[in-house]
Scaffold this motif. Structure first.
Motif, PDB file in Angstrom:
ATOM      1  N   PHE A  54       0.864  -1.104  -0.082  1.00 32.49           N
ATOM      2  CA  PHE A  54       0.008  -0.089   0.044  1.00 32.49           C
ATOM      3  C   PHE A  54       0.868   1.346  -0.145  1.00 32.49           C
ATOM      4  O   PHE A  54       0.368   2.383   0.036  1.00 32.49           O
ATOM      5  N   ARG A  55       2.198   1.185   0.055  1.00 40.39           N
ATOM      6  CA  ARG A  55       2.844   2.253  -0.236  1.00 40.39           C
ATOM      7  C   ARG A  55       3.185   2.689  -1.640  1.00 40.39           C
ATOM      8  O   ARG A  55       3.829   3.560  -1.632  1.00 40.39           O
ATOM      9  N   THR A  81      -1.592   1.119  -6.007  1.00 42.34           N
ATOM     10  CA  THR A  81      -2.896   0.665  -5.148  1.00 42.34           C
ATOM     11  C   THR A  81      -3.760   1.787  -5.092  1.00 42.34           C
ATOM     12  O   THR A  81      -5.156   1.660  -4.846  1.00 42.34           O
ATOM     13  N   TRP A  82      -3.266   3.164  -4.693  1.00 41.58           N
ATOM     14  CA  TRP A  82      -4.205   4.073  -4.573  1.00 41.58           C
ATOM     15  C   TRP A  82      -5.061   4.560  -5.751  1.00 41.58           C
ATOM     16  O   TRP A  82      -6.106   4.551  -5.652  1.00 41.58           O
ATOM     17  N   ALA A 103      -8.247   2.345  -5.779  1.00 38.44           N
ATOM     18  CA  ALA A 103      -9.172   2.918  -4.697  1.00 38.44           C
ATOM     19  C   ALA A 103      -9.792   4.072  -5.298  1.00 38.44           C
ATOM     20  O   ALA A 103     -11.122   4.439  -5.232  1.00 38.44           O
ATOM     21  N   ALA A 104      -8.887   4.969  -6.084  1.00 34.03           N
ATOM     22  CA  ALA A 104      -9.388   6.338  -6.418  1.00 34.03           C
ATOM     23  C   ALA A 104     -10.272   6.216  -7.765  1.00 34.03           C
ATOM     24  O   ALA A 104     -11.493   6.771  -7.827  1.00 34.03           O
ATOM     25  N   VAL A 113      -8.729  12.376  -6.994  1.00 32.51           N
ATOM     26  CA  VAL A 113      -8.236  11.413  -8.001  1.00 32.51           C
ATOM     27  C   VAL A 113      -7.312  12.022  -8.955  1.00 32.51           C
ATOM     28  O   VAL A 113      -6.309  11.092  -8.965  1.00 32.51           O
ATOM     29  N   LEU A 140      -4.147  11.721  -7.023  1.00 28.35           N
ATOM     30  CA  LEU A 140      -3.822  10.370  -6.750  1.00 28.35           C
ATOM     31  C   LEU A 140      -2.823  10.102  -8.102  1.00 28.35           C
ATOM     32  O   LEU A 140      -1.758   9.515  -8.222  1.00 28.35           O
ATOM     33  N   PHE A 195       0.308  11.612  -8.250  1.00 29.72           N
ATOM     34  CA  PHE A 195       1.304  10.949  -7.187  1.00 29.72           C
ATOM     35  C   PHE A 195       1.936   9.886  -8.239  1.00 29.72           C
ATOM     36  O   PHE A 195       3.094   9.591  -7.741  1.00 29.72           O
TER      37      PHE A 195
END
Lengths: 396, 470, 178
Positions: free
Chosen positions: B163-164, B168-169, B172-173, B244, B247, B250
């Motif tokens: 999850f770092r 994976t983010w 979810a987003a 969204v 991320l 990111f």
């Protein structure tokens, strides 16, 4: 249907004179502090200067944005925004100590070998940007941009009071929107020149937006406080309805969230990449007493006001909202100190007493100027065609 | 209702040149005209466009099939350029979706009434764009049928997702975004589906719209809850849309790669997303309002406002460029400087200057009020912005990868036919979905237009009262 | 057997007036059906405030907390995984998913709660038996009254509605339990 006629603002004599008195005393005390410890006094002064300048510029940017979006509901607030945004000349005068003390504030002026070879190389590379004359020239340019925009937005609005022509509204809207890129960029480069440069080599491209978000929170809080403070007087606060407070509270809430968003993004990106030239800035702020200050900011500047402002009822209650606004004005000071003062004492949290005197001093002068300037003016733009619309605003 | 709300610009207000609604129509007339296209049999033009769209969608199916059969090797990416069209298209599509949420949610919270005529339309775009966007990372996994490995479930592998990692983010987003957009869109649609049910001319239409509207009967109790729920969803969608694209930014910015790692990416990506999204709304809205005869509800005021948003977000993007370029030089970091400099003069230079032209220069047209309401100029500019924003994402993704720290590892990137087919194919799929939407769903929210009609009336009455009692 | 008595009005103002009259006459089981939300109707029916915000808040916090705990448990406790020397339990990187799942839970809760409150899907509600009721989503403003006893009561309500200016009046048989 006509707005209740407020007379021209003729009072404020005592307020501006006492503010000026307090301001002068604060500045003199800071000057005495400078005789004892000039470095501390300079950092303290920079903190006070940036805090009040941020409120002034946050207000100016907010005013320009209202014009750019042709918003109707904030018309009743506008004279207050205009007067606050037009205090730029005071800050030009108050900038003098920063200019005089720049060698002690900004490492690039006279880089010391202690910075290490890498930092010296970087500073040498930056020389085309970082020279004393260019720094001062840029400062003059910033003040000129903010000062002219603030001056004309106020002046045209005041002329409309007597002439009443909608032409002035059109001109204000043109200037407000057209000037946004200029005053925005000036703000962004100001944060680089006067704040980010406190660290010899650290840089972050979102820093300007971070400072802007905090300043806007402060500016909105200031308007709320001013509105509630003048509720029972013949000033603009008398005309504010729960609808206005609701909207101001919503904007305050939005900018508190925006501040947290920018702060989180900047922190997370630097934390996760963990590059040596970037993390130092946060390392200082995560350890020693500064770590506690960081936590105070997270909780006090975001979590608490976020939870409180979720409530619709609270946003419509002037006194409660003013409480939150006062709290935000305090936390904005913590935020500004958190940006400035770790450069003074990286290893432990330290608040020089001159920071307090400078805060009082700069603030006193700025408030005095604003109040003095607004005397003889109408407290609201009575000639604006949308003032009646603004007064009729209903709760959403 | 009995209260006046003079916040809505009404015809005749000082400085209002374009009203939000033109002409006067009764509620029944609005229902009729806004549903005419839904109830009438499809036109020839519609069938022809649908044919084009389905052909392109078939191309998409082929390209997806090849990708699944051959693997990601069918694409042009290879080390060092491991991300290319796939990620570019992902970022571009998801950005396009953001305008829909912005129009629906943020403008609703700010009580900007000009959203009412265009929100339905823009939200539909969001849904289709996010669907297109989601396809790319899924295919990029290499083995898309193992996508569930990204979701934490107690597996016999006894391992968990990491999850770092921003990948994976993203799951979810994008998953949240698609779900929330769908719920928001559908909730807003239910009352209008009921109108479609009640005005249906055939039994079959009545049956299906009846099912889709779930039994909506306009009950005051329901409206009360509906409005609260709709506002709450708007309140949730607003931070969601920002999160969204943050991320997404990111994905790049957490890396240590020069050209990717910069803190301004989050707000700059969000600004760019809104910029390209509004551009696509304009690209589709301008022809659609003509074809569907929506000029009385989607007026010049709407076009004017959207052009202003293009100008503002264009400046946000320009600010991002300024920060990136200035600090690349200011940093004194030779890698950062090289990546930036190579964009201006290197192999991608034509793209870079195209991006500057489309994203920075073109929007400046909209300082001029006349150009903001000139549909031809607006349409052309919106197309250019779409091109410019795609180019920007391409440059962000590809150019730092093709020239990183080690010159001996530098390599240029060339797309394959599969890459092109996926891009064109998703556009056609998007177009197909959009045509179906226009045919089966009321493209303008009728209940909101009827409400707006009353507010404009009140505002007009307010102005008349003012004029009457000086 | 209970009935819904429905009356159609030409404007929202007329509807509000009729609802006031009906309430004054002691009818409590009233509803209104309008093509768009009308604040004055909510006031006339004295509808209370919605509890949805609280539900959404609870669901959102729950979802966010669940996501955070899951990330902590999987990456720091059950299967410790060192990624570039970053802490096993790293809050900054756990926040994005926590936020997203919070939003997702709140949104699902709002939509689900609305469906439960509305009793949807319910496409066979008795009011749809009246053909004229189709205007309720177009330009008709309808009042509806649930009347328990057949006979005089029905006629009385019908008359009240007509006196209040109803254009059309219809009576439908209510389902058991409504």
């Amino acid at each position: 249907m006509r707005p209740p006629a407020l007379p021209r603002f003729e009072g404020g004599q005592r307020l501006w004179m006492s503010s000026a008195g307090v301001g002068v005393v604060g500045l003199v005390a800071t000057g005495v502090g400078a005789l004892l410890d000039v470095r501390e006094a300079l950092y303290g002064y920079l903190f006070g200067f940036i805090y009040w300048l941020g409120l002034c510029l946050g207000t100016l940017l907010l005013l320009a944005s209202f014009h750019a979006s042709n918003a109707r509901w904030p018309v009743v607030l506008r004279r207050t925004l205009e007067v606050t945004g037009a205090t730029v000349p005071v800050f030009l005068v108050l900038f003098v100590p920063v200019g005089l003390g720049m060698a002690r504030l900004y490492p690039w002026v006279t880089p010391s070998p202690e910075l290490g070879e890498h930092a010296l190389q970087v500073l040498a590379h930056r020389e085309p940007y970082n020279t004393v004359p260019r720094f001062l020239l840029r400062a003059v340019g910033y003040f000129l941009a903010w000062g002219l925009v603030g001056h004309f937005l106020l002046r045209w609005s005041v002329r409309q009071d007597t002439e009443g022509s909608t032409r002035w509204t059109a001109w204000q809207r043109r200037l407000g929107s057209g000037a946004l890129p200029v005053i925005g960029l000036a703000f962004s480069f100001m944060t680089l020149d006067w704040l980010m440069a406190l660290d010899a080599t650290w840089q972050s491209t979102v820093y300007g937006i971070y400072v802007y978000s905090g300043a806007t929170v402060g500016a909105l809080a200031l308007v709320v406080v001013a509105g509630v403070a003048t509720r029972d007087t013949q000033h603009f606060g008398r005309l504010l309805t729960p609808g206005h407070y609701q909207r101001l509270g919503t904007l305050l809430f939005a900018f508190i969230c925006f501040w947290a968003y920018i702060a989180y993004s900047q922190y997370m990106l630097i934390w996760v990449a963990s590059l040596p030239e970037e993390v130092t800035w946060y390392l200082v702020r995560m350890h020693g007493g500064w770590g506690a200050v960081s936590w105070a900011l997270i909780l006090g500047h975001f979590v608490l006001p976020f939870a409180v402002l979720l409530s619709r009822e609270l946003k419509q209650r002037p006194r409660a909202l003013a409480g939150v606004a006062l709290w935000m004005l305090l936390l904005h000071a913590v935020d500004t100190a958190w940006l400035v003062l770790p450069a003074l004492s990286p290893s432990r949290a330290h608040l020089p007493w001159t920071a307090l005197t400078a805060w009082v001093g700069v603030g006193g002068c700025a408030v005095a100027f604003a109040v003095w300037r607004s005397r003889g003016m109408y407290p609201v733009p009575v000639g604006d065609p949308f003032l009646v619309h603004s007064l009729q605003v209903r709760q959403p | 209702m009995s209260q006046v709300d003079p916040q809505v610009p009404a015809p005749g207000d000082a400085l209002v040149t374009h009203p939000l609604l033109t002409g006067r129509h009764s509620d029944a007339e609005y229902s009729e005209s806004l549903l005419a296209y839904v109830h009438a049999p499809p036109t020839r033009a519609w069938w022809m466009l649908l044919g084009v769209g389905l052909t392109g969608t078939a191309l998409l199916a082929v390209a997806v099939g090849v990708t699944l059969w051959v693997g990601v090797g069918a694409w042009g990416n290879n080390i060092p350029v491991a991300w290319a069209y796939g990620i570019t298209n992902f970022v571009w599509w998801i950005g396009i979706g953001h305008a829909g949420t912005l129009i629906s949610a943020i403008l609703l919270l700010f009580q900007e009434r000009w959203r009412s005529s265009i929100n339905r339309f823009a939200e539909a775009m969001t849904l289709f764009a996010v669907t297109c966007a989601g396809l790319f990372p899924l295919l990029h996994l290499g083995r898309p049928w193992k996508f569930y490995w990204l979701i934490p479930y107690p597996s016999t592998l006894r391992a968990w997702p990491q999850f770092r990692s921003p990948l994976t983010w993203d799951i979810a987003a994008v998953g949240t975004y698609l779900t929330v957009s769908l719920l928001f869109w559908y909730l807003g649609l239910i009352p209008d589906l009921a109108t479609a049910r009640d005005t249906a001319r055939t039994h079959r239409a009545r049956f299906w719209y009846g099912l889709a509207s779930l039994g909506w009967r306009g009950s005051a109790r329901h409206w009360r809850q509906w409005r609260t729920g709709y506002l709450l969803l708007a309140g949730l969608a607003t931070p969601l849309v920002v999160s969204v694209h943050t991320l997404v930014s990111f994905d790049f910015a957490v890396a240590q790669l020069p050209g990717w790692h910069t803190t301004v990416f989050p707000p700059y990506f969000v600004g760019g997303a809104v910029f390209s999204g509004f551009a696509l709304v304009l690209t589709l809205l301008i022809p659609a309002r003509k074809a569907l005869g929506l000029e009385q509800v989607v007026t010049l005021a709407h076009l004017d406002n959207m052009a202003r948003v293009l100008l503002v977000t264009g400046w946000v993007v320009a600010y991002g460029y300024i920060q990136e370029h200035f600090f690349a030089w200011f940093s004194g970091n030779p890698y950062e400087q090289h990546v930036t400099w190579a964009q201006h003069v290197g192999p991608y230079a034509p793209l870079f200057w195209l991006q500057i032209f489309c994203n920075v220069l073109v929007p400046q047209l909209f300082w001029v009020a006349r150009l903001r309401t000139n549909t031809a100029v607006l349409w052309g500019a919106s197309l250019l912005v779409n091109v410019g924003m795609w180019t920007e994402r391409f440059l962000i993704v590809v150019s730092p990868l093709s020239m990183d720290f080690l010159p001996s590892a530098w390599a240029a990137y060339r797309p394959t036919w599969v890459d092109w087919s996926l891009l064109v194919g998703t556009m056609c799929f998007f177009g197909t979905a959009f045509l179906l939407f226009l045919k089966f769903v009321p493209a303008v929210s009728m209940s909101e237009v009827k409400e707006l009609r009353r507010e404009v009336d009140e505002s007009e009455r307010f102005r008349e009262e003012l004029g009457g009692a000086p | 057997m209970s009935h819904w008595v429905l009356g159609e009005f030409g404007s929202d103002l007329a509807l509000v007036e009729a609802l006031r009259v009906l309430r004054a006459q002691g009818y409590q089981r009233l509803d209104a059906h309008t093509p768009f939300p009308v604040d004055a109707v909510f006031e006339a029916l004295s509808l209370g405030r919605s509890r949805l915000p609280l539900l959404a808040l609870v669901a959102g916090l729950g979802g966010a907390g669940f996501a955070y705990l899951t990330q902590w448990f999987t990456n720091a406790v059950d299967f410790p995984l060192d990624v570039g020397g970053r802490p096993l339990h790293s809050a900054p990187t756990s926040l994005p998913i926590a936020f997203e799942l919070g939003v997702l839970s709140a949104a699902l809760m709002i939509f689900g709660a609305l469906m439960v409150l509305f009793g949807f899907p319910h496409v066979t509600h008795p009011v749809f038996d009246a053909e004229a009721f189709r205007s309720a989503s177009v330009d008709g403003f309808w009042a509806s009254v649930l009347v328990e006893d057949a006979g005089d009561g029905l006629a009385h309500v019908e008359k009240l509605l007509r006196d209040a200016g109803a254009r059309r009046v219809a009576v439908v048989v209510a389902e058991a339990g409504t």
